[in-house]
Motif scaffolding. Structure first.
Motif, PDB file in Angstrom:
ATOM      1  N   GLN A  14       0.835  -1.201   0.000  1.00 55.03           N
ATOM      2  CA  GLN A  14       0.000   0.000   0.000  1.00 55.03           C
ATOM      3  C   GLN A  14       0.870   1.251   0.000  1.00 55.03           C
ATOM      4  O   GLN A  14       0.557   2.227  -0.684  1.00 55.03           O
ATOM      5  CB  GLN A  14      -0.946   0.009   1.206  1.00 55.03           C
ATOM      6  CG  GLN A  14      -1.903   1.188   1.205  1.00 55.03           C
ATOM      7  CD  GLN A  14      -2.807   1.219  -0.018  1.00 55.03           C
ATOM      8  OE1 GLN A  14      -3.437   0.219  -0.350  1.00 55.03           O
ATOM      9  NE2 GLN A  14      -2.859   2.353  -0.702  1.00 55.03           N
ATOM     10  N   LEU A  15       1.952   1.219   0.727  1.00 63.47           N
ATOM     11  CA  LEU A  15       2.864   2.356   0.769  1.00 63.47           C
ATOM     12  C   LEU A  15       3.427   2.659  -0.614  1.00 63.47           C
ATOM     13  O   LEU A  15       3.452   3.818  -1.041  1.00 63.47           O
ATOM     14  CB  LEU A  15       3.990   2.076   1.771  1.00 63.47           C
ATOM     15  CG  LEU A  15       5.046   3.153   1.965  1.00 63.47           C
ATOM     16  CD1 LEU A  15       4.428   4.487   2.366  1.00 63.47           C
ATOM     17  CD2 LEU A  15       6.062   2.697   3.008  1.00 63.47           C
ATOM     18  N   ASP A  32       4.952  12.653   5.103  1.00 66.86           N
ATOM     19  CA  ASP A  32       4.255  11.562   5.797  1.00 66.86           C
ATOM     20  C   ASP A  32       4.595  10.205   5.172  1.00 66.86           C
ATOM     21  O   ASP A  32       4.742   9.208   5.886  1.00 66.86           O
ATOM     22  CB  ASP A  32       2.742  11.788   5.843  1.00 66.86           C
ATOM     23  CG  ASP A  32       2.093  11.849   4.468  1.00 66.86           C
ATOM     24  OD1 ASP A  32       2.732  12.332   3.511  1.00 66.86           O
ATOM     25  OD2 ASP A  32       0.928  11.417   4.349  1.00 66.86           O
ATOM     26  N   LEU A  33       4.769  10.164   3.850  1.00 65.63           N
ATOM     27  CA  LEU A  33       5.149   8.907   3.201  1.00 65.63           C
ATOM     28  C   LEU A  33       6.625   8.579   3.434  1.00 65.63           C
ATOM     29  O   LEU A  33       6.991   7.411   3.547  1.00 65.63           O
ATOM     30  CB  LEU A  33       4.827   8.947   1.706  1.00 65.63           C
ATOM     31  CG  LEU A  33       3.334   8.971   1.351  1.00 65.63           C
ATOM     32  CD1 LEU A  33       3.142   9.035  -0.159  1.00 65.63           C
ATOM     33  CD2 LEU A  33       2.612   7.776   1.932  1.00 65.63           C
ATOM     34  N   LEU A  34       7.468   9.604   3.534  1.00 63.40           N
ATOM     35  CA  LEU A  34       8.875   9.369   3.864  1.00 63.40           C
ATOM     36  C   LEU A  34       9.007   8.794   5.275  1.00 63.40           C
ATOM     37  O   LEU A  34       9.784   7.871   5.514  1.00 63.40           O
ATOM     38  CB  LEU A  34       9.683  10.664   3.737  1.00 63.40           C
ATOM     39  CG  LEU A  34       9.885  11.190   2.321  1.00 63.40           C
ATOM     40  CD1 LEU A  34      10.539  12.565   2.341  1.00 63.40           C
ATOM     41  CD2 LEU A  34      10.698  10.219   1.489  1.00 63.40           C
ATOM     42  N   PHE A  39       9.590   4.014   8.843  1.00 59.45           N
ATOM     43  CA  PHE A  39       8.964   3.161   9.856  1.00 59.45           C
ATOM     44  C   PHE A  39       8.889   1.707   9.381  1.00 59.45           C
ATOM     45  O   PHE A  39       9.201   0.782  10.132  1.00 59.45           O
ATOM     46  CB  PHE A  39       7.563   3.677  10.194  1.00 59.45           C
ATOM     47  CG  PHE A  39       6.855   2.857  11.223  1.00 59.45           C
ATOM     48  CD1 PHE A  39       7.176   2.972  12.566  1.00 59.45           C
ATOM     49  CD2 PHE A  39       5.878   1.948  10.854  1.00 59.45           C
ATOM     50  CE1 PHE A  39       6.533   2.205  13.526  1.00 59.45           C
ATOM     51  CE2 PHE A  39       5.234   1.166  11.804  1.00 59.45           C
ATOM     52  CZ  PHE A  39       5.560   1.294  13.147  1.00 59.45           C
ATOM     53  N   VAL A  40       8.490   1.497   8.127  1.00 52.16           N
ATOM     54  CA  VAL A  40       8.313   0.144   7.594  1.00 52.16           C
ATOM     55  C   VAL A  40       9.650  -0.533   7.297  1.00 52.16           C
ATOM     56  O   VAL A  40       9.833  -1.714   7.590  1.00 52.16           O
ATOM     57  CB  VAL A  40       7.420   0.155   6.329  1.00 52.16           C
ATOM     58  CG1 VAL A  40       7.376  -1.207   5.660  1.00 52.16           C
ATOM     59  CG2 VAL A  40       5.997   0.621   6.681  1.00 52.16           C
ATOM     60  N   CYS A  44      17.433   1.288   6.132  1.00 57.21           N
ATOM     61  CA  CYS A  44      17.757   1.145   4.707  1.00 57.21           C
ATOM     62  C   CYS A  44      16.884   2.057   3.834  1.00 57.21           C
ATOM     63  O   CYS A  44      17.205   2.283   2.670  1.00 57.21           O
ATOM     64  CB  CYS A  44      17.691  -0.310   4.266  1.00 57.21           C
ATOM     65  SG  CYS A  44      16.062  -0.967   3.943  1.00 57.21           S
ATOM     66  N   ALA A  45      15.805   2.628   4.386  1.00 57.13           N
ATOM     67  CA  ALA A  45      14.938   3.509   3.595  1.00 57.13           C
ATOM     68  C   ALA A  45      15.701   4.737   3.099  1.00 57.13           C
ATOM     69  O   ALA A  45      15.634   5.084   1.918  1.00 57.13           O
ATOM     70  CB  ALA A  45      13.713   3.928   4.408  1.00 57.13           C
ATOM     71  N   LEU A  46      16.428   5.377   3.996  1.00 54.94           N
ATOM     72  CA  LEU A  46      17.184   6.567   3.622  1.00 54.94           C
ATOM     73  C   LEU A  46      18.278   6.228   2.618  1.00 54.94           C
ATOM     74  O   LEU A  46      18.504   6.948   1.647  1.00 54.94           O
ATOM     75  CB  LEU A  46      17.786   7.222   4.873  1.00 54.94           C
ATOM     76  CG  LEU A  46      18.297   8.641   4.730  1.00 54.94           C
ATOM     77  CD1 LEU A  46      17.221   9.560   4.170  1.00 54.94           C
ATOM     78  CD2 LEU A  46      18.769   9.153   6.081  1.00 54.94           C
ATOM     79  N   GLN A  47      18.944   5.097   2.832  1.00 53.81           N
ATOM     80  CA  GLN A  47      19.993   4.661   1.910  1.00 53.81           C
ATOM     81  C   GLN A  47      19.408   4.351   0.534  1.00 53.81           C
ATOM     82  O   GLN A  47      20.017   4.665  -0.496  1.00 53.81           O
ATOM     83  CB  GLN A  47      20.697   3.435   2.476  1.00 53.81           C
ATOM     84  CG  GLN A  47      21.410   3.713   3.782  1.00 53.81           C
ATOM     85  CD  GLN A  47      21.830   2.431   4.498  1.00 53.81           C
ATOM     86  OE1 GLN A  47      21.215   1.390   4.346  1.00 53.81           O
ATOM     87  NE2 GLN A  47      22.891   2.518   5.278  1.00 53.81           N
ATOM     88  N   ALA A  48      18.230   3.742   0.497  1.00 52.23           N
ATOM     89  CA  ALA A  48      17.584   3.429  -0.787  1.00 52.23           C
ATOM     90  C   ALA A  48      17.183   4.711  -1.517  1.00 52.23           C
ATOM     91  O   ALA A  48      17.355   4.821  -2.734  1.00 52.23           O
ATOM     92  CB  ALA A  48      16.370   2.539  -0.555  1.00 52.23           C
ATOM     93  N   LEU A  49      16.662   5.682  -0.777  1.00 48.13           N
ATOM     94  CA  LEU A  49      16.295   6.959  -1.402  1.00 48.13           C
ATOM     95  C   LEU A  49      17.522   7.653  -1.979  1.00 48.13           C
ATOM     96  O   LEU A  49      17.447   8.274  -3.041  1.00 48.13           O
ATOM     97  CB  LEU A  49      15.595   7.865  -0.381  1.00 48.13           C
ATOM     98  CG  LEU A  49      14.167   7.466  -0.048  1.00 48.13           C
ATOM     99  CD1 LEU A  49      13.686   8.193   1.205  1.00 48.13           C
ATOM    100  CD2 LEU A  49      13.227   7.724  -1.221  1.00 48.13           C
ATOM    101  N   ASP A  50      18.644   7.518  -1.311  1.00 46.06           N
ATOM    102  CA  ASP A  50      19.896   8.079  -1.818  1.00 46.06           C
ATOM    103  C   ASP A  50      20.276   7.407  -3.143  1.00 46.06           C
ATOM    104  O   ASP A  50      20.682   8.077  -4.098  1.00 46.06           O
ATOM    105  CB  ASP A  50      21.001   7.911  -0.783  1.00 46.06           C
ATOM    106  CG  ASP A  50      22.248   8.701  -1.132  1.00 46.06           C
ATOM    107  OD1 ASP A  50      22.127   9.848  -1.603  1.00 46.06           O
ATOM    108  OD2 ASP A  50      23.359   8.163  -0.932  1.00 46.06           O
TER     109      ASP A  50
END
Length: 141
Positions: A14-15, A32-34, A39-40, A44-50
């Motif tokens: 869903q995200l 809010d989605l970031l 959270f999910v 690794c979320a920040l690293q993936a966005l990079d």
């Protein structure tokens, strides 16, 4: 349409749908989605966005329809990821995902999902022979 299969929890699927919809409308991912991504998926979320920002994800396609994703890691190493079977050969995936079961994916696979959701995946066409070599791990395109 992005296919998540059953590898990711419904909340993650869903995200990614929400990111795709919002990004198509605004060309941005709102805070809010970031926050939900962090959270999910954790650190690794920040690293993936990079990796996404650096245009590090390439979808490699062959005439026979085979598809793989290549992600240039932060160390400069190229990882061939297979979203269809949810696999990345990086040490973090092997250790964190497979051995310790601490998360659903590594930053490379998350970057692939994000690029697909945002429509920012680079494309590269290769011959079927080149794809066979890539899939066997003996050569990059």
């Amino acid at each position: 349409m992005l296919k998540m299969r059953s590898f990711l929890p419904a909340v993650a699927e869903q995200l990614f749908r929400d990111i795709r919809k919002t990004y198509q409308e605004t060309s941005q991912i709102p805070d809010d989605l970031l926050i939900a991504l962090k959270f999910v998926f954790g650190p690794c979320a920040l690293q993936a966005l990079d990796l996404v920002d650096q245009h590090s994800v390439t979808c490699v396609l062959s005439p026979s329809g085979r598809k793989a994703f290549q992600v240039m890691g932060g160390s400069g190493r190229l990882y061939t990821c297979f979203v269809s079977c949810h696999y990345c050969p990086c040490p973090a995936f092997v250790y964190t995902v497979l051995r310790r079961n601490e998360g659903p994916l590594c930053k490379h696979i998350l970057a692939v999902y994000l690029c697909q959701a945002m429509g920012g995946t680079l494309q590269e066409s290769v011959s079927d022979q080149q794809m066979s070599l890539l899939l066997s791990g003996t050569e990059a395109p």
